[in-house]
Design a protein around this motif. Structure first.
Motif, PDB file in Angstrom:
ATOM      1  N   VAL A  86      80.056  48.485  11.047  1.00  0.00           N
ATOM      2  CA  VAL A  86      80.785  49.129  12.152  1.00  0.00           C
ATOM      3  C   VAL A  86      80.005  49.025  13.461  1.00  0.00           C
ATOM      4  CG1 VAL A  86      81.776  51.289  12.997  1.00  0.00           C
ATOM      5  CG2 VAL A  86      82.088  50.625  10.597  1.00  0.00           C
ATOM      6  N   PRO A  87      78.753  49.509  13.520  1.00  0.00           N
ATOM      7  CA  PRO A  87      78.016  49.341  14.779  1.00  0.00           C
ATOM      8  C   PRO A  87      77.742  47.866  15.088  1.00  0.00           C
ATOM      9  CG  PRO A  87      76.594  50.336  13.118  1.00  0.00           C
ATOM     10  CD  PRO A  87      77.979  50.293  12.548  1.00  0.00           C
ATOM     11  N   ALA A  88      77.647  47.027  14.064  1.00  0.00           N
ATOM     12  CA  ALA A  88      77.450  45.592  14.301  1.00  0.00           C
ATOM     13  C   ALA A  88      78.652  45.016  15.037  1.00  0.00           C
ATOM     14  CB  ALA A  88      77.232  44.855  12.981  1.00  0.00           C
ATOM     15  N   ALA A  89      79.843  45.355  14.586  1.00  0.00           N
ATOM     16  CA  ALA A  89      81.055  44.858  15.243  1.00  0.00           C
ATOM     17  C   ALA A  89      81.157  45.382  16.667  1.00  0.00           C
ATOM     18  CB  ALA A  89      82.288  45.259  14.438  1.00  0.00           C
TER      19      ALA A  89
ATOM     20  N   SER B  10      78.662  46.258  18.578  1.00  0.00           N
ATOM     21  CA  SER B  10      77.621  45.589  19.352  1.00  0.00           C
ATOM     22  C   SER B  10      78.041  44.175  19.735  1.00  0.00           C
ATOM     23  CB  SER B  10      76.324  45.568  18.543  1.00  0.00           C
ATOM     24  OG  SER B  10      75.267  45.059  19.301  1.00  0.00           O
ATOM     25  N   LEU B  11      78.661  43.458  18.809  1.00  0.00           N
ATOM     26  CA  LEU B  11      79.116  42.100  19.120  1.00  0.00           C
ATOM     27  C   LEU B  11      80.275  42.117  20.111  1.00  0.00           C
ATOM     28  CD1 LEU B  11      78.756  40.373  15.646  1.00  0.00           C
ATOM     29  CD2 LEU B  11      77.371  39.997  17.705  1.00  0.00           C
ATOM     30  N   ALA B  12      81.138  43.121  20.023  1.00  0.00           N
ATOM     31  CA  ALA B  12      82.221  43.248  21.009  1.00  0.00           C
ATOM     32  C   ALA B  12      81.623  43.521  22.391  1.00  0.00           C
ATOM     33  CB  ALA B  12      83.176  44.362  20.600  1.00  0.00           C
ATOM     34  N   MET B  13      80.592  44.355  22.447  1.00  0.00           N
ATOM     35  CA  MET B  13      79.930  44.620  23.714  1.00  0.00           C
ATOM     36  C   MET B  13      79.266  43.347  24.253  1.00  0.00           C
ATOM     37  SD  MET B  13      77.274  47.650  24.735  1.00  0.00           S
ATOM     38  CE  MET B  13      75.710  46.943  24.302  1.00  0.00           C
ATOM     39  N   PHE B  14      78.677  42.569  23.368  1.00  0.00           N
ATOM     40  CA  PHE B  14      78.072  41.288  23.749  1.00  0.00           C
ATOM     41  C   PHE B  14      79.099  40.391  24.448  1.00  0.00           C
ATOM     42  CE2 PHE B  14      78.037  36.920  21.883  1.00  0.00           C
ATOM     43  CZ  PHE B  14      77.110  36.354  22.728  1.00  0.00           C
ATOM     44  N   VAL B  15      80.261  40.246  23.859  1.00  0.00           N
ATOM     45  CA  VAL B  15      81.303  39.394  24.440  1.00  0.00           C
ATOM     46  C   VAL B  15      81.751  39.948  25.791  1.00  0.00           C
ATOM     47  CG1 VAL B  15      83.658  38.559  24.128  1.00  0.00           C
ATOM     48  CG2 VAL B  15      82.060  38.535  22.206  1.00  0.00           C
ATOM     49  N   TRP B  16      81.950  41.254  25.861  1.00  0.00           N
ATOM     50  CA  TRP B  16      82.376  41.878  27.113  1.00  0.00           C
ATOM     51  C   TRP B  16      81.332  41.669  28.207  1.00  0.00           C
ATOM     52  CZ3 TRP B  16      80.258  46.408  29.436  1.00  0.00           C
ATOM     53  CH2 TRP B  16      80.947  46.824  30.574  1.00  0.00           C
ATOM     54  N   LEU B  17      80.058  41.852  27.872  1.00  0.00           N
ATOM     55  CA  LEU B  17      78.991  41.688  28.858  1.00  0.00           C
ATOM     56  C   LEU B  17      78.956  40.267  29.420  1.00  0.00           C
ATOM     57  CD1 LEU B  17      76.185  43.757  27.103  1.00  0.00           C
ATOM     58  CD2 LEU B  17      77.275  44.306  29.289  1.00  0.00           C
ATOM     59  N   LEU B  18      79.248  39.275  28.586  1.00  0.00           N
ATOM     60  CA  LEU B  18      79.264  37.893  29.077  1.00  0.00           C
ATOM     61  C   LEU B  18      80.363  37.674  30.112  1.00  0.00           C
ATOM     62  CD1 LEU B  18      78.551  35.705  25.924  1.00  0.00           C
ATOM     63  CD2 LEU B  18      77.085  36.010  27.922  1.00  0.00           C
ATOM     64  N   THR B  19      81.420  38.473  30.068  1.00  0.00           N
ATOM     65  CA  THR B  19      82.518  38.306  31.031  1.00  0.00           C
ATOM     66  C   THR B  19      82.195  38.895  32.400  1.00  0.00           C
ATOM     67  OG1 THR B  19      83.661  40.383  30.499  1.00  0.00           O
ATOM     68  CG2 THR B  19      84.195  38.445  29.146  1.00  0.00           C
TER      69      THR B  19
ATOM     70  N   GLY C 219      73.887  43.088  16.881  1.00  0.00           N
ATOM     71  CA  GLY C 219      75.103  42.769  16.153  1.00  0.00           C
ATOM     72  C   GLY C 219      74.891  41.801  15.003  1.00  0.00           C
ATOM     73  N   CYS C 220      73.829  41.035  15.061  1.00  0.00           N
ATOM     74  CA  CYS C 220      73.510  40.090  13.983  1.00  0.00           C
ATOM     75  C   CYS C 220      72.496  40.650  12.986  1.00  0.00           C
ATOM     76  CB  CYS C 220      72.989  38.785  14.570  1.00  0.00           C
ATOM     77  SG  CYS C 220      74.237  37.890  15.518  1.00  0.00           S
ATOM     78  N   VAL C 221      71.610  41.512  13.450  1.00  0.00           N
ATOM     79  CA  VAL C 221      70.594  42.081  12.563  1.00  0.00           C
ATOM     80  C   VAL C 221      71.220  43.079  11.580  1.00  0.00           C
ATOM     81  CG1 VAL C 221      68.612  43.656  12.514  1.00  0.00           C
ATOM     82  CG2 VAL C 221      68.609  41.699  14.046  1.00  0.00           C
ATOM     83  N   LEU C 222      72.145  43.881  12.044  1.00  0.00           N
ATOM     84  CA  LEU C 222      72.729  44.905  11.168  1.00  0.00           C
ATOM     85  C   LEU C 222      73.432  44.319   9.941  1.00  0.00           C
ATOM     86  CD1 LEU C 222      73.980  47.497  13.811  1.00  0.00           C
ATOM     87  CD2 LEU C 222      71.919  47.588  12.389  1.00  0.00           C
TER      88      LEU C 222
END
Length: 108
Positions: free
Chosen positions: A36-39, A41-50, A18-21
Motif C-alpha cells: 500500500v505505501p509502496a503504491a 510512493s510510486l504514484a507520488m514519484f510519477v506525479w512529481l515527475l510531471t 516505492g521499490c524497496v517496500l
C-alpha cells in the motif's frame, strides 16, 4: 536550478521507497501491507515527475543523474554499505550531467 535539484531528490526518494517496500515483502517476509505505501510512493514519484516544465525526455535524462546519486546515498546511509571511490566519482559525473541538462532547459 536548486528547486529543480531538490525536486529531483524528493522524486528519487519516492521511487526508491516505492521499490524497496515490495522487496521487503518479497525477500524478507514482510507484510503484504507494505504494498500500500509502496503504491502510494510510486504514484507520488510519477506525479512529481510531471511538475517539471521541460519536455519529458529531458526531465527523464536529468532525473537519471540525480537518481544515481540518491541511490548511492541510500546505499551508504540506509543500507550501511561503504562506497568506493568509483561510486563517488560516478555519482559526481552523473550529477554533473544533470546540472548541464537542466542549465540548458531554457535555451533549447
Amino acid at each position: 536550478m536548486i528547486k529543480t535539484t531538490l525536486l529531483f531528490f524528493v522524486t528519487a526518494l519516492a521511487e526508491i521507497i516505492g521499490c524497496v517496500l515490495p522487496t521487503l515483502w518479497l525477500k524478507r517476509d514482510g507484510s503484504a501491507w507494505l504494498l500500500v505505501p509502496a503504491a502510494l510512493s510510486l504514484a507520488m514519484f510519477v506525479w512529481l515527475l510531471t511538475l517539471h516544465p521541460a519536455a519529458s525526455g529531458r526531465v527523464f535524462a536529468a532525473y537519471g543523474g540525480v537518481y544515481v546519486m540518491t541511490a548511492l546515498l541510500w546505499l551508504r546511509w540506509i543500507d550501511g554499505v561503504k562506497l568506493s571511490t568509483y561510486d563517488w566519482v560516478g555519482a559526481a559525473v552523473a550529477f554533473s550531467g544533470m546540472l548541464i541538462i537542466v542549465a540548458g532547459w531554457g535555451r533549447a
